[in-house]
Scaffold this motif. Structure first.
Motif, PDB file in Angstrom:
ATOM      1  N   VAL A 197      19.547 -42.676 -42.841  1.00 45.33           N
ATOM      2  CA  VAL A 197      19.167 -41.399 -43.180  1.00 45.33           C
ATOM      3  C   VAL A 197      19.297 -40.092 -42.097  1.00 45.33           C
ATOM      4  O   VAL A 197      18.720 -40.767 -40.925  1.00 45.33           O
ATOM      5  N   ARG A 198      19.879 -39.291 -42.176  1.00 44.46           N
ATOM      6  CA  ARG A 198      19.922 -38.024 -40.886  1.00 44.46           C
ATOM      7  C   ARG A 198      19.433 -37.037 -41.527  1.00 44.46           C
ATOM      8  O   ARG A 198      19.413 -36.157 -42.778  1.00 44.46           O
ATOM      9  N   PHE A 199      18.221 -36.678 -40.896  1.00 44.94           N
ATOM     10  CA  PHE A 199      17.193 -35.509 -41.324  1.00 44.94           C
ATOM     11  C   PHE A 199      17.985 -34.277 -40.549  1.00 44.94           C
ATOM     12  O   PHE A 199      18.012 -34.298 -39.360  1.00 44.94           O
ATOM     13  N   ILE A 200      18.603 -33.346 -41.260  1.00 43.70           N
ATOM     14  CA  ILE A 200      19.170 -31.992 -40.553  1.00 43.70           C
ATOM     15  C   ILE A 200      18.290 -30.968 -40.705  1.00 43.70           C
ATOM     16  O   ILE A 200      18.000 -30.482 -41.908  1.00 43.70           O
ATOM     17  N   GLU A 201      18.279 -30.247 -39.416  1.00 41.84           N
ATOM     18  CA  GLU A 201      17.365 -29.097 -39.439  1.00 41.84           C
ATOM     19  C   GLU A 201      18.072 -28.039 -40.150  1.00 41.84           C
ATOM     20  O   GLU A 201      19.437 -27.777 -40.030  1.00 41.84           O
ATOM     21  N   PHE A 202      17.685 -26.939 -40.983  1.00 48.40           N
ATOM     22  CA  PHE A 202      18.224 -26.063 -41.808  1.00 48.40           C
ATOM     23  C   PHE A 202      18.934 -24.872 -40.682  1.00 48.40           C
ATOM     24  O   PHE A 202      18.090 -24.613 -39.956  1.00 48.40           O
ATOM     25  N   MET A 203      20.132 -24.549 -40.673  1.00 45.04           N
ATOM     26  CA  MET A 203      21.032 -23.767 -39.820  1.00 45.04           C
ATOM     27  C   MET A 203      21.208 -22.559 -40.460  1.00 45.04           C
ATOM     28  O   MET A 203      21.508 -22.483 -41.734  1.00 45.04           O
ATOM     29  N   PRO A 204      21.649 -21.553 -39.796  1.00 46.92           N
ATOM     30  CA  PRO A 204      21.920 -20.131 -39.965  1.00 46.92           C
ATOM     31  C   PRO A 204      23.423 -20.204 -40.650  1.00 46.92           C
ATOM     32  O   PRO A 204      24.136 -19.355 -40.059  1.00 46.92           O
ATOM     33  N   LEU A 205      23.801 -20.889 -41.670  1.00 52.68           N
ATOM     34  CA  LEU A 205      25.022 -20.980 -42.143  1.00 52.68           C
ATOM     35  C   LEU A 205      25.146 -20.922 -43.756  1.00 52.68           C
ATOM     36  O   LEU A 205      25.986 -21.235 -44.339  1.00 52.68           O
ATOM     37  N   ASP A 206      23.851 -20.311 -44.480  1.00 52.78           N
ATOM     38  CA  ASP A 206      23.772 -20.425 -45.757  1.00 52.78           C
ATOM     39  C   ASP A 206      24.422 -19.076 -46.389  1.00 52.78           C
ATOM     40  O   ASP A 206      24.643 -18.078 -45.476  1.00 52.78           O
ATOM     41  N   GLY A 207      25.124 -19.099 -47.607  1.00 47.47           N
ATOM     42  CA  GLY A 207      25.692 -17.783 -47.983  1.00 47.47           C
ATOM     43  C   GLY A 207      25.017 -17.071 -48.588  1.00 47.47           C
ATOM     44  O   GLY A 207      25.242 -15.749 -48.718  1.00 47.47           O
ATOM     45  N   ASP A 208      23.520 -17.097 -48.643  1.00 50.38           N
ATOM     46  CA  ASP A 208      22.634 -16.031 -49.117  1.00 50.38           C
ATOM     47  C   ASP A 208      22.233 -15.209 -48.115  1.00 50.38           C
ATOM     48  O   ASP A 208      21.404 -14.185 -48.386  1.00 50.38           O
ATOM     49  N   ASN A 209      22.407 -15.647 -46.873  1.00 51.61           N
ATOM     50  CA  ASN A 209      21.823 -15.147 -45.702  1.00 51.61           C
ATOM     51  C   ASN A 209      20.212 -15.204 -45.861  1.00 51.61           C
ATOM     52  O   ASN A 209      19.723 -14.001 -45.344  1.00 51.61           O
ATOM     53  N   ARG A 210      19.655 -16.082 -46.226  1.00 52.05           N
ATOM     54  CA  ARG A 210      18.203 -16.182 -46.449  1.00 52.05           C
ATOM     55  C   ARG A 210      17.720 -17.195 -45.356  1.00 52.05           C
ATOM     56  O   ARG A 210      16.168 -17.259 -45.206  1.00 52.05           O
ATOM     57  N   TRP A 211      18.351 -17.527 -44.325  1.00 55.33           N
ATOM     58  CA  TRP A 211      18.026 -18.346 -43.207  1.00 55.33           C
ATOM     59  C   TRP A 211      16.933 -17.385 -42.377  1.00 55.33           C
ATOM     60  O   TRP A 211      17.287 -16.570 -42.009  1.00 55.33           O
ATOM     61  N   SER A 212      15.743 -18.118 -42.160  1.00 55.38           N
ATOM     62  CA  SER A 212      14.973 -17.691 -41.102  1.00 55.38           C
ATOM     63  C   SER A 212      14.524 -18.924 -40.282  1.00 55.38           C
ATOM     64  O   SER A 212      14.462 -20.156 -40.831  1.00 55.38           O
ATOM     65  N   ASN A 213      13.812 -18.618 -39.086  1.00 60.57           N
ATOM     66  CA  ASN A 213      13.408 -19.724 -38.308  1.00 60.57           C
ATOM     67  C   ASN A 213      11.950 -20.315 -39.085  1.00 60.57           C
ATOM     68  O   ASN A 213      11.592 -21.469 -38.774  1.00 60.57           O
ATOM     69  N   ASN A 214      11.222 -19.754 -39.821  1.00 62.16           N
ATOM     70  CA  ASN A 214      10.209 -20.067 -40.641  1.00 62.16           C
ATOM     71  C   ASN A 214      10.654 -21.104 -41.502  1.00 62.16           C
ATOM     72  O   ASN A 214       9.751 -21.756 -41.947  1.00 62.16           O
TER      73      ASN A 214
END
Length: 340
Positions: A197-214
């Motif tokens: 299993v690879r646990f991947i940190e959420f990266m700022p490449l989403d289509g909804d532009n909802r990414w934040s460091n939080n």
């Protein structure tokens, strides 16, 4: 000889100006996908590339041949979008495998079509698969993928096992407040079933532009949760890679890995290079530019000409992305348009 290619022993290696060798080629075969994952694209989807805009199988094979024969690339990962929505995808696998049957040809997929394709893919030369699976709960699956396909994905994983596509790797994008309460469940699954299993940190490449460091759950915190239940030992590797991998200390098969693109970037050892579905060469997932290869091929460029362009692009590879640093710019394309 271009600055981007240097001889090492008998082999020509693609080196950038920071001394890193690009020997892991990621090829996106389509931007289309049958999921709408929240970390990848908007709910309504995206405007797909036209049929003539994406690389033909013969063009993909030609570029793969250059990377393999000239530069000693040994690992080729086929991605999307969802690669299995591309018609007769197994034929492309066979075309690449014919270049050198010892190549490590892998695929990243959501698994929905694996039941129909796993055996054909194995026979064509595919060695293993990474299946995107972000939850073990059917209702939550529908919320994250925006599709009700949990049972088909799980059946696809089983089909891949039956076909001998091993090891089975599962990619989990960890989203704070959404699925981060499942990390130990995934570790337990790896421990019991022998998955990696690879646990991947959420990266700022989403289509909804909802990414934040939080919304990012640091890998270190995930590892601490897992080690409370399953002590881990580092897994040795002779090649650089994005994932920091561990085995279970009790000797159980399987393992876990952490892709810490946000909290602990691995840029200094990055060995990846990417081809988008329309033939753009990207030296970083977060590149703000691409080197177009499709039009060069269709205009009649020779292999030597393509090689010079590839070497020049690799030489100019970025030192690293700037996530969490001043000056970071999100790429115009989302993950599905770049290739996961």
């Amino acid at each position: 000889m271009n600055g981007g290619a240097q001889r090492s022993g008998s082999a020509l290696k693609l080196r950038d100006s920071f001394g890193r060798v690009a020997d892991d080629l990621r090829i996106s075969v389509t931007d289309r996908c049958n999921f709408r994952c929240v970390y990848c694209m908007p709910a309504e989807g995206l405007k797909w590339l036209g049929r003539e805009e994406i690389l033909r199988y013969e063009e993909i094979r030609r570029l793969a041949r250059i990377f393999v024969e000239r530069y000693g690339v040994r690992t080729i990962r086929l991605t999307g979008g969802e690669p299995l929505v591309r018609v007769k995808f197994e034929e492309l696998v066979a075309m690449i495998n014919d270049l050198d049957p010892s190549l490590d040809i892998t695929m990243t997929t959501n698994g929905v079509l694996l039941r129909q394709k796993a055996k054909l893919l194995k026979e064509a030369g595919l060695k293993r698969v990474n299946v995107s699976l972000d939850t073990l709960h059917i209702d939550r699956f529908a919320e994250i993928a925006r599709r009700e396909a949990f049972d088909r994905t799980m059946d696809g994983i089983e089909a891949a096992e039956e076909a001998g596509l091993r090891p089975i790797k599962l990619n989990m994008v960890v989203l704070k407040g959404t699925n981060d309460d499942e990390v130990t469940d995934f570790a337990r699954l790896a421990h019991e079933k022998g998955y990696e299993v690879r646990f991947i940190e959420f990266m700022p490449l989403d289509g909804d532009n909802r990414w934040s460091n939080n919304m990012v759950v640091p890998s270190r915190r995930i590892q601490e949760q897992i080690e409370d239940l399953f002590p881990l030992v580092p897994a040795e590797s002779d090649r650089p890679g994005p994932s920091t991998n561990y085995r279970f200390a009790d000797g159980a098969h399987g393992g876990v890995g952490f892709i810490s693109s946000v909290s602990q970037a691995f840029c200094t050892t990055c060995n990846r290079v990417r081809l988008t579905a329309e033939g753009g060469l990207r030296t970083c997932l977060f590149s703000l530019r691409e080197t177009p290869l499709r039009d060069l091929m269709r205009q009649g460029a020779s292999d030597d000409r393509l090689a010079r362009v590839i070497e020049g692009a690799i030489w100019q590879k970025e030192e690293g992305h700037l996530i969490n640093q001043e000056g970071f710019q999100k790429p115009a394309k989302s993950m599905s348009q770049i290739g996961g």
